[in-house]
Design a protein around this motif. Structure first.
Motif, mmCIF file in Angstrom:
data_model
loop_
_atom_site.group_PDB
_atom_site.id
_atom_site.type_symbol
_atom_site.label_atom_id
_atom_site.label_comp_id
_atom_site.label_asym_id
_atom_site.label_seq_id
_atom_site.Cartn_x
_atom_site.Cartn_y
_atom_site.Cartn_z
ATOM 1 N N ALA A 45 -0.676 -6.915 5.960
ATOM 2 C CA ALA A 45 -0.503 -8.322 5.623
ATOM 3 C C ALA A 45 0.428 -8.483 4.428
ATOM 4 C CB ALA A 45 -1.858 -8.964 5.339
ATOM 5 N N PHE A 46 0.319 -7.597 3.461
ATOM 6 C CA PHE A 46 1.177 -7.680 2.280
ATOM 7 C C PHE A 46 2.623 -7.363 2.635
ATOM 8 C CE2 PHE A 46 3.012 -5.553 -1.519
ATOM 9 C CZ PHE A 46 3.050 -6.670 -2.353
ATOM 10 N N VAL A 47 2.834 -6.307 3.418
ATOM 11 C CA VAL A 47 4.191 -5.922 3.791
ATOM 12 C C VAL A 47 4.817 -6.969 4.703
ATOM 13 C CG1 VAL A 47 5.548 -4.177 5.018
ATOM 14 C CG2 VAL A 47 3.717 -3.477 3.466
ATOM 15 N N ARG A 48 4.008 -7.553 5.588
ATOM 16 C CA ARG A 48 4.534 -8.530 6.533
ATOM 17 C C ARG A 48 5.041 -9.776 5.817
ATOM 18 N NH1 ARG A 48 0.444 -11.289 10.708
ATOM 19 N NH2 ARG A 48 -0.473 -11.779 8.678
ATOM 20 N N SER B 112 -8.062 3.569 -5.982
ATOM 21 C CA SER B 112 -7.283 2.676 -5.122
ATOM 22 C C SER B 112 -5.874 3.198 -4.886
ATOM 23 C CB SER B 112 -7.214 1.276 -5.743
ATOM 24 O OG SER B 112 -6.607 1.323 -7.027
ATOM 25 N N GLY B 113 -5.303 3.927 -5.854
ATOM 26 C CA GLY B 113 -3.960 4.472 -5.654
ATOM 27 C C GLY B 113 -3.915 5.472 -4.517
ATOM 28 N N ARG B 114 -4.908 6.352 -4.448
ATOM 29 C CA ARG B 114 -4.963 7.334 -3.363
ATOM 30 C C ARG B 114 -5.221 6.635 -2.030
ATOM 31 N NH1 ARG B 114 -6.465 12.565 -3.775
ATOM 32 N NH2 ARG B 114 -5.182 12.480 -5.662
ATOM 33 N N SER C 202 -7.648 -6.284 -4.088
ATOM 34 C CA SER C 202 -7.914 -6.912 -2.800
ATOM 35 C C SER C 202 -9.394 -6.868 -2.456
ATOM 36 C CB SER C 202 -7.118 -6.209 -1.695
ATOM 37 O OG SER C 202 -7.640 -4.906 -1.476
ATOM 38 N N PRO C 203 -9.872 -7.807 -1.626
ATOM 39 C CA PRO C 203 -11.269 -7.769 -1.161
ATOM 40 C C PRO C 203 -11.590 -6.500 -0.385
ATOM 41 C CG PRO C 203 -10.302 -9.926 -0.756
ATOM 42 C CD PRO C 203 -9.185 -9.033 -1.188
ATOM 43 N N ALA C 204 -10.598 -5.931 0.327
ATOM 44 C CA ALA C 204 -10.849 -4.707 1.096
ATOM 45 C C ALA C 204 -11.219 -3.558 0.174
ATOM 46 C CB ALA C 204 -9.615 -4.351 1.916
ATOM 47 N N MET C 205 -10.548 -3.451 -0.972
ATOM 48 C CA MET C 205 -10.865 -2.382 -1.913
ATOM 49 C C MET C 205 -12.222 -2.623 -2.560
ATOM 50 S SD MET C 205 -9.457 0.421 -2.805
ATOM 51 C CE MET C 205 -10.448 1.642 -3.670
ATOM 52 N N THR C 206 -12.514 -3.867 -2.881
ATOM 53 C CA THR C 206 -13.823 -4.199 -3.449
ATOM 54 C C THR C 206 -14.934 -3.870 -2.464
ATOM 55 O OG1 THR C 206 -12.836 -5.971 -4.774
ATOM 56 C CG2 THR C 206 -15.223 -6.055 -4.425
ATOM 57 N N ARG D 99 10.101 -9.111 2.413
ATOM 58 C CA ARG D 99 11.240 -8.451 3.062
ATOM 59 C C ARG D 99 11.141 -6.928 2.924
ATOM 60 N NH1 ARG D 99 16.775 -11.029 1.242
ATOM 61 N NH2 ARG D 99 17.436 -9.557 2.866
ATOM 62 N N GLY D 100 10.341 -6.468 1.997
ATOM 63 C CA GLY D 100 10.128 -5.048 1.782
ATOM 64 C C GLY D 100 9.263 -4.863 0.554
ATOM 65 N N ALA D 101 8.503 -3.785 0.512
ATOM 66 C CA ALA D 101 7.572 -3.577 -0.593
ATOM 67 C C ALA D 101 7.662 -2.152 -1.105
ATOM 68 C CB ALA D 101 6.140 -3.886 -0.150
ATOM 69 N N TYR D 102 7.675 -2.016 -2.422
ATOM 70 C CA TYR D 102 7.584 -0.698 -3.039
ATOM 71 C C TYR D 102 6.141 -0.207 -3.001
ATOM 72 C CZ TYR D 102 12.279 -1.097 -5.085
ATOM 73 O OH TYR D 102 13.621 -1.202 -5.277
ATOM 74 N N LEU D 103 5.980 1.108 -3.158
ATOM 75 C CA LEU D 103 4.644 1.687 -3.132
ATOM 76 C C LEU D 103 3.794 1.185 -4.296
ATOM 77 C CD1 LEU D 103 2.603 3.631 -1.896
ATOM 78 C CD2 LEU D 103 3.647 5.491 -3.194
ATOM 79 N N TYR D 104 4.387 1.048 -5.482
ATOM 80 C CA TYR D 104 3.609 0.577 -6.619
ATOM 81 C C TYR D 104 3.131 -0.862 -6.408
ATOM 82 C CZ TYR D 104 7.135 -2.510 -8.723
ATOM 83 O OH TYR D 104 7.995 -3.544 -8.976
ATOM 84 N N GLU D 105 3.918 -1.667 -5.658
ATOM 85 C CA GLU D 105 3.490 -3.026 -5.355
ATOM 86 C C GLU D 105 2.320 -3.015 -4.372
ATOM 87 O OE1 GLU D 105 7.586 -5.595 -5.741
ATOM 88 O OE2 GLU D 105 7.288 -4.403 -3.935
ATOM 89 N N ILE D 106 2.376 -2.122 -3.409
ATOM 90 C CA ILE D 106 1.276 -1.993 -2.446
ATOM 91 C C ILE D 106 0.013 -1.543 -3.173
ATOM 92 C CG2 ILE D 106 0.479 -0.749 -0.402
ATOM 93 C CD1 ILE D 106 3.397 -0.585 0.499
ATOM 94 N N LYS D 107 0.140 -0.570 -4.084
ATOM 95 C CA LYS D 107 -1.017 -0.107 -4.846
ATOM 96 C C LYS D 107 -1.613 -1.232 -5.681
ATOM 97 C CE LYS D 107 0.328 4.765 -5.305
ATOM 98 N NZ LYS D 107 0.671 5.842 -6.268
ATOM 99 N N ARG D 108 -0.770 -2.008 -6.313
ATOM 100 C CA ARG D 108 -1.253 -3.108 -7.154
ATOM 101 C C ARG D 108 -1.960 -4.166 -6.319
ATOM 102 N NH1 ARG D 108 3.528 -5.856 -9.923
ATOM 103 N NH2 ARG D 108 3.787 -6.625 -7.782
ATOM 104 N N GLU D 109 -1.388 -4.485 -5.166
ATOM 105 C CA GLU D 109 -2.005 -5.490 -4.301
ATOM 106 C C GLU D 109 -3.340 -4.998 -3.768
ATOM 107 O OE1 GLU D 109 -2.386 -9.055 -2.148
ATOM 108 O OE2 GLU D 109 -1.016 -8.461 -3.771
ATOM 109 N N LEU D 110 -3.405 -3.741 -3.372
ATOM 110 C CA LEU D 110 -4.642 -3.207 -2.810
ATOM 111 C C LEU D 110 -5.736 -3.101 -3.867
ATOM 112 C CD1 LEU D 110 -6.010 -2.053 -0.288
ATOM 113 C CD2 LEU D 110 -5.193 0.207 -0.978
#
Length: 269
Positions: free
Chosen positions: A99-102, A54-56, A119-123, A105-116
């Motif tokens: 959707a997460f970034v929207r 998921s990180g990649r 997420s159902p999309a990753m599953t 106010r701003g998101a770090y890459l590690y937060e995006i990785k954790r959310e993804l």
């Protein structure tokens, strides 16, 4: 006491060897039971999932979305959503990231990785690769029980090694303890290697032999560092596949690469 500890070390090593043998037999079962895949080439996101989990996948999505201007990377080290509308034609992974970034106010890459990662999309992506015979199914079963038992044996090797060291200092005898420590060292290394393989080696789940062959063929077609050109051509399939296989180091735009790396915590300007 030395002989008793050596015997205990041998028992731990024996059970570890049996467990590793059973796990490798299960691995061969999966490798031999997966038929040759007949279908279109894997997409960049499918390759990213197989190559780095998921990180990649998250790194690829951020690189592609930043490259086409859908998200903006600020000097403060955050990803921001632009005014571009959400498109129904986008990949579910990209829709999840947008959707997460929207919503922030701003998101770090590690937060995006954790959310993804959760997420159902990753599953959905992992389930698709599992149905294709690329990933070993996750969940309770014989393999899960064996892995739990192997983790306990790995902990037992450390406990036995500490006892061996204590015995060396208490009884002032060394050669039996040294033999026991050598046995325990090889046992722990073998257990660790097997656990690392089943942990996926960076991926979310272990890959099958057919998936590894697919990755090998993709790497033959897209060697590391084989791309050239600026970010204007980065949306080409070859760029996306190269990032999926090797990570963000394949980006040839140093400014964008630096901006994405600033998304890591503590790296903002």
């Amino acid at each position: 006491m030395d002989v008793a500890l050596l015997l205990l070390s041998g028992i731990v090593a024996l059970f570890t060897a049996i467990t590793v043998h059973d796990l490798r037999r299960e691995r061969r079962t999966w490798d031999d039971g997966v038929p040759a895949r007949d279908g279109p080439p894997l997409t960049a996101y499918e390759l990213a999932c197989l190559a780095g989990g998921s990180g990649r996948v998250a790194e690829l999505a951020v690189a592609l979305l930043a490259g086409n201007g859908t998200i903006r990377l600020s000097l403060s080290g955050h990803a921001h959503r632009t005014v571009s509308p959400l498109s129904g034609a986008r990949h579910p992974v990209e829709r999840t990231v947008l959707a997460f970034v929207r919503g922030r106010r701003g998101a770090y890459l590690y937060e995006i990785k954790r959310e993804l990662r959760r997420s159902p999309a990753m599953t959905e992506l992992e389930d698709l690769l599992t149905r294709l015979g690329m990933l070993v199914p996750d969940g309770p079963g014989f393999v899960t029980d064996l892995l739990l038992w192997l983790r306990r044996l790995r902990a037992a090797t450390l406990a036995c090694a500490l006892l061996e060291v204590a015995a060396m200092f208490v009884q002032r005898t060394y050669w039996i303890a040294v033999i026991g420590l050598a046995v325990l060292t090889f046992t722990r290394v073998g257990a660790q290697c097997e656990l690392r393989w089943w942990a996926g080696g960076g991926t979310t789940r272990p890959t099958t032999a057919w998936a590894r062959r697919e990755l090998g063929r993709a790497r033959d077609r897209h060697p590391r560092g084989g791309l050239s050109g600026d970010m204007a051509a980065s949306m080409a399939v070859s760029m996306a596949v190269s990032i999926a296989l090797y990570g963000l180091s394949e980006l040839r735009d140093p400014l964008m690469l630096a901006a994405i790396y600033r998304l890591e915590p503590g790296q903002g300007g």
